[in-house]
Design a protein around this motif. Structure first.
Motif, PDB file in Angstrom:
ATOM      1  N   GLY A  89      -5.034  20.134  -1.488  1.00 25.21           N
ATOM      2  CA  GLY A  89      -4.092  19.684  -2.792  1.00 25.21           C
ATOM      3  C   GLY A  89      -3.298  18.479  -2.848  1.00 25.21           C
ATOM      4  N   GLU A  90      -3.384  17.848  -1.543  1.00 24.48           N
ATOM      5  CA  GLU A  90      -2.668  16.643  -1.640  1.00 24.48           C
ATOM      6  C   GLU A  90      -3.393  15.396  -1.446  1.00 24.48           C
ATOM      7  OE1 GLU A  90       0.665  16.204  -1.889  1.00 24.48           O
ATOM      8  OE2 GLU A  90       1.283  18.163  -1.928  1.00 24.48           O
ATOM      9  N   VAL A  91      -4.392  15.458  -1.227  1.00 20.70           N
ATOM     10  CA  VAL A  91      -5.542  13.928  -0.930  1.00 20.70           C
ATOM     11  C   VAL A  91      -5.496  13.303  -2.133  1.00 20.70           C
ATOM     12  CG1 VAL A  91      -7.677  13.327  -0.315  1.00 20.70           C
ATOM     13  CG2 VAL A  91      -6.874  15.162   0.577  1.00 20.70           C
ATOM     14  N   VAL A 144     -11.531  13.721  -6.351  1.00 24.07           N
ATOM     15  CA  VAL A 144     -11.207  12.979  -5.417  1.00 24.07           C
ATOM     16  C   VAL A 144     -11.157  13.609  -3.937  1.00 24.07           C
ATOM     17  CG1 VAL A 144      -9.197  11.257  -4.392  1.00 24.07           C
ATOM     18  CG2 VAL A 144     -10.068  11.323  -6.818  1.00 24.07           C
ATOM     19  N   GLU A 145     -10.361  14.653  -3.736  1.00 23.63           N
ATOM     20  CA  GLU A 145     -10.337  15.301  -2.437  1.00 23.63           C
ATOM     21  C   GLU A 145     -11.613  15.822  -1.958  1.00 23.63           C
ATOM     22  OE1 GLU A 145      -6.864  17.824  -1.928  1.00 23.63           O
ATOM     23  OE2 GLU A 145      -8.146  19.348  -0.800  1.00 23.63           O
ATOM     24  N   ARG A 146     -12.479  16.241  -3.059  1.00 26.04           N
ATOM     25  CA  ARG A 146     -13.776  16.793  -2.428  1.00 26.04           C
ATOM     26  C   ARG A 146     -14.487  15.684  -1.874  1.00 26.04           C
ATOM     27  NH1 ARG A 146     -13.023  21.031  -6.431  1.00 26.04           N
ATOM     28  NH2 ARG A 146     -13.597  19.400  -8.252  1.00 26.04           N
ATOM     29  N   GLU A 147     -14.581  14.573  -2.691  1.00 22.07           N
ATOM     30  CA  GLU A 147     -15.562  13.418  -2.376  1.00 22.07           C
ATOM     31  C   GLU A 147     -14.881  12.835  -1.008  1.00 22.07           C
ATOM     32  OE1 GLU A 147     -18.145  12.296  -2.997  1.00 22.07           O
ATOM     33  OE2 GLU A 147     -18.009  10.336  -2.259  1.00 22.07           O
ATOM     34  N   GLN A 148     -13.546  12.885  -0.748  1.00 19.40           N
ATOM     35  CA  GLN A 148     -12.935  12.027   0.458  1.00 19.40           C
ATOM     36  C   GLN A 148     -13.517  12.892   1.625  1.00 19.40           C
ATOM     37  OE1 GLN A 148     -11.540   9.295   0.698  1.00 19.40           O
ATOM     38  NE2 GLN A 148     -10.878   9.137   2.668  1.00 19.40           N
ATOM     39  N   VAL A 149     -13.273  14.398   1.389  1.00 22.46           N
ATOM     40  CA  VAL A 149     -13.623  15.250   2.646  1.00 22.46           C
ATOM     41  C   VAL A 149     -15.132  15.047   2.946  1.00 22.46           C
ATOM     42  CG1 VAL A 149     -13.921  17.695   3.279  1.00 22.46           C
ATOM     43  CG2 VAL A 149     -11.846  16.886   2.089  1.00 22.46           C
ATOM     44  N   VAL A 201       0.923  -1.207  -0.105  1.00 23.49           N
ATOM     45  CA  VAL A 201       0.018  -0.105  -0.057  1.00 23.49           C
ATOM     46  C   VAL A 201       0.776   1.295   0.129  1.00 23.49           C
ATOM     47  CG1 VAL A 201      -1.774   1.155   1.301  1.00 23.49           C
ATOM     48  CG2 VAL A 201      -1.553  -1.244   1.417  1.00 23.49           C
ATOM     49  N   ALA A 202       0.498   2.173  -1.035  1.00 22.96           N
ATOM     50  CA  ALA A 202       1.297   3.550  -0.868  1.00 22.96           C
ATOM     51  C   ALA A 202       0.102   4.504  -0.438  1.00 22.96           C
ATOM     52  CB  ALA A 202       1.546   3.912  -2.392  1.00 22.96           C
ATOM     53  N   PHE A 203       0.511   5.078   0.465  1.00 24.55           N
ATOM     54  CA  PHE A 203      -0.371   6.115   1.118  1.00 24.55           C
ATOM     55  C   PHE A 203      -0.183   7.551   0.615  1.00 24.55           C
ATOM     56  CE2 PHE A 203       0.080   2.722   4.174  1.00 24.55           C
ATOM     57  CZ  PHE A 203      -1.358   2.548   4.444  1.00 24.55           C
ATOM     58  N   ASP A 204      -1.287   8.601   0.737  1.00 27.26           N
ATOM     59  CA  ASP A 204      -0.995   9.624   0.167  1.00 27.26           C
ATOM     60  C   ASP A 204      -0.195  10.733   1.334  1.00 27.26           C
ATOM     61  OD1 ASP A 204      -3.159  10.227   2.057  1.00 27.26           O
ATOM     62  OD2 ASP A 204      -4.393  11.353   0.516  1.00 27.26           O
ATOM     63  N   MET A 205       0.187  11.885   1.009  1.00 29.09           N
ATOM     64  CA  MET A 205       1.008  12.495   1.884  1.00 29.09           C
ATOM     65  C   MET A 205       0.121  12.718   3.100  1.00 29.09           C
ATOM     66  SD  MET A 205       4.153  13.575   2.290  1.00 29.09           S
ATOM     67  CE  MET A 205       4.774  12.841   0.884  1.00 29.09           C
ATOM     68  N   VAL A 257      -2.949   6.363  -1.551  1.00 31.02           N
ATOM     69  CA  VAL A 257      -4.235   6.338  -1.347  1.00 31.02           C
ATOM     70  C   VAL A 257      -4.588   7.224  -0.073  1.00 31.02           C
ATOM     71  CG1 VAL A 257      -3.892   4.224  -0.063  1.00 31.02           C
ATOM     72  CG2 VAL A 257      -6.306   4.950  -1.177  1.00 31.02           C
ATOM     73  N   ALA A 258      -5.705   7.694  -0.160  1.00 29.06           N
ATOM     74  CA  ALA A 258      -6.085   8.553   1.190  1.00 29.06           C
ATOM     75  C   ALA A 258      -6.729   7.743   2.243  1.00 29.06           C
ATOM     76  CB  ALA A 258      -6.782   9.731   0.931  1.00 29.06           C
ATOM     77  N   ILE A 259      -6.273   7.659   3.562  1.00 30.04           N
ATOM     78  CA  ILE A 259      -6.936   6.689   4.774  1.00 30.04           C
ATOM     79  C   ILE A 259      -7.026   7.538   5.765  1.00 30.04           C
ATOM     80  CG2 ILE A 259      -6.660   4.629   5.930  1.00 30.04           C
ATOM     81  CD1 ILE A 259      -6.996   3.821   3.114  1.00 30.04           C
TER      82      ILE A 259
END
Ligand SMILES: CC(C)(COP(=O)(O)OP(=O)(O)OC[C@H]1O[C@@H](n2cnc3c(N)ncnc32)[C@H](O)[C@@H]1OP(=O)(O)O)[C@@H](O)C(=O)NCCC(=O)NCCSC(=O)CCC(=O)O
Length: 566
Positions: free
Chosen positions: A125-127, A495-500, A106-110, A132-134
């Motif tokens: 801007g980094e999500v 992706v960021e908007r949806e994750q938030v 698994v590679a995670f986002d910053m 991947v955002a977890i």
């Protein structure tokens, strides 16, 4: 070693080879001629220093950990992947497994790597960009949807917030109905290399080491196959170190974690098999092979002679390799396939246990699906077509490779002395809170010694490149090109908007009192010195987010600021 002793060793190896399980495969050359599983000195020949080379599966393991080499089992194809949200990455994992990938990584986002939630202002801007955002256990559940966690080995590359992410993984397994005790996989967790090279820490070293000690304790007691540490040279090398520095700093970090386990009263034969390693395969073919062979030999010797490990598994250095991202070029990017293939071959000839091959577009973006497939197929071409999996340590006995192996080993031993000496400067009375190597590492981090040494090496290489002494095709030599542009994978800001949005919805649906209570209990454990894994698991089960867990710990322990160095 005299000829009789060599023959005795060969007979010992042969008996173990005969008794071991082999793959049902064709072990002949392309022309159909049989090949031996391993080669050694001709019968009747003596060989000075053969005890340092030996036979596969025997101390000092220079030639590999298993009498069968890759005839018993080929290396694990483990492609590091993650982007966007958990759902997108889950699809990529299914593609990897469906196409012959042997394990997940698994590679995670910053933001995740820094212990921040997707809705943290610093995450903007980094999500989902570099992985991947977890945010919570719910994301982890989606990440592994339809992938039975009891059946696949999963590596998670994260170090600062490794322990809460590990707790999320355990909770995802619980929710799949899988007993965490059967889990097998690897968590990077290597905080030393964060201070030395990668720079993704949360706190001062001491609270990180305390959490790592808790994790080692927890895994040694209840998750025997799981490897809670992947001691990493990759980032040290990518930051510009030499091969010997990569090897020595990484093994020293490994010794540091052994000292940590011993300082906790753990049994070295129980916890040491949980230490695994992660190296870079750079483009200097023979130097890399020598590095891998030296790594196994040094580790086995130190584990046996310095730290008292008795079992073979505790003396084994098992490692994952990634081809060198830093060797790839944005210019003429298709050539990167060739570089990666050569580097992967070095890893295999060095006996890697697990391998990631980089995609040709990785200097520009995360891999596109097509580039990811070529990277995967590169390993499969090596494994299936070239015959390299037929013979263990095929370069053993080469005058060049053996001398390089000895040279790198000697260079590493000199560096261990320098580290020890730094430890003595910190504790001249020889009273080390954790152990002598750990004291040296902490001192070297504190006074910027590691980063300074790596910067020197990087500078020397850059000068050689700019003078043209070192050459890179497409960069300072053979620069004309007719190859076209690449298609680049872009992660949409959607992706960021949806994750938030999703995170907001999940937070609103929680039992807030339960979350607060669990976080308070975790902080109480942090203060009392109790093992923190169980209270952290409770917080994760209550859907406390990664940012919340790391946030309360930051409040408790403070943050780390790197000393400035010039
Ligand atoms: C130990 C490793 C290295 C490999 O584990 P694996 O499960 O894949 O392989 P393994 O343990 O070697 O083998 C699996 C099982 O088969 C057995 N086995 C293997 N070969 C055998 C043989 N010849 N004969 C008999 N048994 C054999 C092993 O003992 C083991 O069983 P037992 O279990 O019973 O012993 C692990 O830690 C790992 O998977 N690491 C991956 C780390 C990673 O992917 N990191 C990504 C970093 S990416 C990163 O940092 C980003 C960098 C960047 O780009 O910025």
């Amino acid at each position: 070693m005299d000829a009789d002793a060599i023959e005795e060793g060969r007979r010992r190896w042969q008996a173990r080879y005969d008794a071991a399980r082999k793959r049902d495969a064709d072990f002949t050359t392309l022309s159909g001629d049989p090949v031996e599983p391993v080669y050694g000195p001709r019968p009747g020949d003596s060989y000075e220093g053969f005890e340092r080379i030996g036979w596969p599966g025997e101390y000092p393991f220079t030639r590999g950990l298993y009498p069968t080499g890759y005839r018993g089992r080929t290396w694990t194809i483990r492609q590091f992947a993650g982007f966007g949200n958990a759902e997108q990455t889950n699809e990529r994992y299914k593609m990897i497994l469906g196409n012959g990938g042997g394990g997940l990584s698994v590679a995670f986002d910053m933001p995740t790597l820094m212990g921040r939630d997707s809705d943290d202002p610093r995450s903007l801007g980094e999500v989902g960009h570099c992985g991947v955002a977890i945010d919570s256990a719910a994301d982890m559940e989606v990440l592994f949807k339809d992938i039975p966690l009891g059946d696949v080995t999963t590596s998670m590359t994260i170090s600062g917030p490794a322990v809460p992410v590990f707790c999320m993984y355990l909770v995802a397994a619980e929710r799949q109905g899988v007993d965490p005790a059967v889990l097998n996989g690897t968590l990077q967790t290597d905080i030393f290399k964060e201070y030395i090279a990668q720079k993704e820490w949360l706190f001062q070293p001491e609270p990180h080491l305390r959490l790592i000690g808790d994790l080692m304790e927890h895994c040694a007691a209840g998750i025997p196959a799981y490897k809670p540490l992947s001691v990493s040279g990759y980032h040290i090398r990518e930051a510009g170190s030499t091969a010997a520095q990569e090897l020595a700093y990484t093994l020293a970090d490994g010794f540091g974690y052994v000292e940590l386990g011993l300082s906790r009263g753990l049994d070295v034969d129980v916890f040491a098999p949980g230490l695994s390693f992660f190296f870079d395969a750079h483009v200097d073919f023979f130097e890399e092979i020598a590095k891998f062979r030296a790594a196994r030999r040094i580790w086995a010797r130190w584990m046996r002679d310095v730290y008292g490990a008795k079992s073979e598994k505790a003396q084994w250095l098992r490692f994952h390799t990634q081809t060198a991202g830093v060797s790839l070029t944005a210019q003429q990017p298709y050539n990167n396939v060739v570089r990666t293939a050569v580097e992967a071959l070095a890893a295999v000839l060095g006996g890697t246990n697990s391998l990631h091959t980089n995609a040709l577009d990785e200097t520009l973006a995360l891999p596109s699906e097509q580039a990811a497939e070529i990277a995967l197929r590169t390993q499969q071409v090596l494994m299936e077509e070239t015959g390299v999996a037929n013979v263990a340590d095929p370069l053993g006995g080469s005058w060049y490779v053996e001398q390089l192996t000895d040279r790198i080993e000697a260079d590493a031993e000199k560096i261990f002395e320098q580290i020890k000496e730094r430890g003595l400067r910190a504790h001249p009375d020889g009273q080390h809170p954790i152990g002598p190597i750990t004291s040296g590492i902490l001192r070297g981090i504190e006074d910027g010694w590691f980063t300074g040494e790596i910067a020197e090496s990087a500078f020397r290489y850059q000068q050689a490149l700019e003078k043209g002494d070192k050459k890179v095709v497409g960069v300072n030599v053979n620069t004309g090109s007719v190859t076209g542009d690449l298609e680049i994978l872009r992660v949409s800001h959607e992706v960021e908007r949806e994750q938030v949005r999703l995170l907001g919805e999940r937070k609103a649906g929680r039992d807030d009192a339960k979350v607060r209570g669990a976080l308070d209990a975790m902080v109480a454990a942090a203060r009392s010195g109790a093992n923190m894994i169980e209270p952290m698991l409770d917080a994760v089960r209550a859907e406390a987010t990664l940012g919340e867990i790391c946030g309360v710990l930051r409040d408790e322990w403070g943050v780390y600021t790197e000393p400035a160095g010039f």
